[in-house]
Each structure stands twice: as structure tokens, then as C-alpha cells.
Write an enzyme that holds these catalytic residues in place. Sequence first.
Site, PDB file in Angstrom:
ATOM      1  N   HIS A 161      13.038 -18.421 -50.484  1.00  0.00           N
ATOM      2  CA  HIS A 161      13.525 -18.857 -51.354  1.00  0.00           C
ATOM      3  C   HIS A 161      12.354 -17.858 -52.506  1.00  0.00           C
ATOM      4  O   HIS A 161      11.742 -17.469 -52.393  1.00  0.00           O
ATOM      5  CB  HIS A 161      14.270 -19.985 -52.003  1.00  0.00           C
ATOM      6  CG  HIS A 161      14.912 -20.823 -51.113  1.00  0.00           C
ATOM      7  ND1 HIS A 161      14.999 -21.978 -50.914  1.00  0.00           N
ATOM      8  CD2 HIS A 161      16.602 -20.216 -50.986  1.00  0.00           C
ATOM      9  CE1 HIS A 161      15.963 -22.306 -50.419  1.00  0.00           C
ATOM     10  NE2 HIS A 161      16.892 -21.549 -50.502  1.00  0.00           N
ATOM     11  N   CYS A 248      11.710 -28.591 -54.036  1.00  0.00           N
ATOM     12  CA  CYS A 248      13.338 -28.503 -53.136  1.00  0.00           C
ATOM     13  C   CYS A 248      14.090 -30.243 -53.111  1.00  0.00           C
ATOM     14  O   CYS A 248      14.611 -30.033 -53.390  1.00  0.00           O
ATOM     15  CB  CYS A 248      12.893 -28.197 -51.660  1.00  0.00           C
ATOM     16  SG  CYS A 248      12.095 -26.927 -50.591  1.00  0.00           S
TER      17      CYS A 248
END
Length: 255
Positions: A161, A248
Site C-alpha cells: 500500500h 492498519c
Amino acid sequence: MGWLALTRDVSPGLADCELTHLPRTRIDVERARAQHQAYERCLEELGCSVQRLPAAPELPDAVFVEDTAVVLAELAVLARPGAPSRRPEVAGVAEALREHRRLVRIEAPGSLDGGDVLVSGRRVFVGLSGRTNTAGAEQLASALEPAGYAVSALPVSGCLHLKSAACEVAPGLLLLNPAWADRRAFAGLDAIEVDPAEPFAANALRLDATLVYPAAFVRTRARLERHGLTLRTVEADELAKAEGGVTCCSILVRL
Ligand code: CIR
């Protein structure tokens, strides 16, 4: 004004998580859960009220709650995760966010993971990754531009990401792995580079003036401290085997 931190329990099915860049190794779910609980305690000590959503065996990656939504002051955008196995995670998060923000959804054919969205003031950077596509980035821009955000997309490669490659560690200051995201995409922002021996070290969670940061990255930590940044370290290596970092594991909602 305080912070709500939405978190999600570690699924008993964590061993079946999605993996992209790392080989599958044995994950100790109990150890992952203990580290996750210590992370939640750290957020509480920093002034967050933590709301932990339940997980389920059929949602192996649910603990990585960041990927399911992007929350700003004016609205929340519900993601459409690029991995189909993760799409059922969104409903539970939507229920929790509904009472705090107006909700907008990323729709097919768009896909977007929250981990690909980096916010710096009124600028929003979207990583085009294996999870987030151009349609997803365009839908995010359409949702955010009316609220006064400038949205720009950039490719990320070599990592999962955008926020594996770059995070904001102080207003206008990034922590960056330049091998995974091009420094030039962030014109006007300053950057500290990760130590080359620690490519995964760019993921840091900023909570007001404190960074929640993985204990493992001692070299990059020293770089951050030399810049005068204040860190709280947490053990995060068990969830790192599932390709998760510190951003996250929570969604921060300014109350
Ligand atoms: C996945 O591949 O989706 C999970 N195993 C890890 C997600 C990590 N999320 C993040 O970096 N925002």
C-alpha cells in the site's frame, strides 16, 4: 475534542490472511492478539477511546481495519477492498462509522484500500497499487474535492500500500521509502527517508504529537528522534507476518 480509535479483534482465521510480498510463515494468533491488545492500550494511554469491533473466522484480515474506510472531518468514504476476500469486512465498520460521519461508498468497478490513502492537511495522496485502481482513486477524488481536498494519485510498487511506503509523521513531514513511492509526487512536503536496511519502516501512526511506531525499526527510529519526534514503540512483528503495520490496525475518528 478527542479521538475514537476503531479497532477490530484478531480473527482466529488470521493464518488464512492475504499475502502479497511475504512468504506464508506460521503466525501465532495468540501472540498477535497480545501485541494487538498492547497497541490498543497504547492508543488509550495517548487519549483515544478504543472501540473494538468483533472479528470472525471468515474474516481473516479484519484486524487491518484501516483498509475498510477513509475518515475525514467532513465525511467517511467506505472502501471497496481490492482483495475480494476483504470486502465483507466493510459492513461492520460502516455500522460503527454511521453515527459519526456521513458515508460515501466506493463502488465497482472501483477498488480502494484505506491503506493507499495518505492525508496531509487538505492534500490527499492515493496510491495506485495492487489493491487500488484508477476508478477507485477517481471516486475518492469526486467524494473529497467538494469538501475542499486536493486529491492526487501516484503509483506504488514493490509494497502492498502507499502507507507501506510513506506516512506523515508531523505536519508537512513524511517518513518515506523512496524505492516504493516517488519522492517527486509529494512536492511541497519534506521527507525523512527510512534507513535502507529497514525497507518496511515507513509505516508510522501519528496521533497528535506522538508517533506509534514498531519497536523493530531501531535505525529509522533513531532518524525520527534526531528530528525531534516523540515516539511510543509497540511490538508489532507478529501481525507484520500478515503484512500489517501500525496504521492498519485502527481507524482514527476525531470526535
Ligand atoms: C492484506 O493483504 O490485505 C492483509 N494481509 C494486510 C493488510 C495490511 N493493511 C495495511 O497495510 N493497511
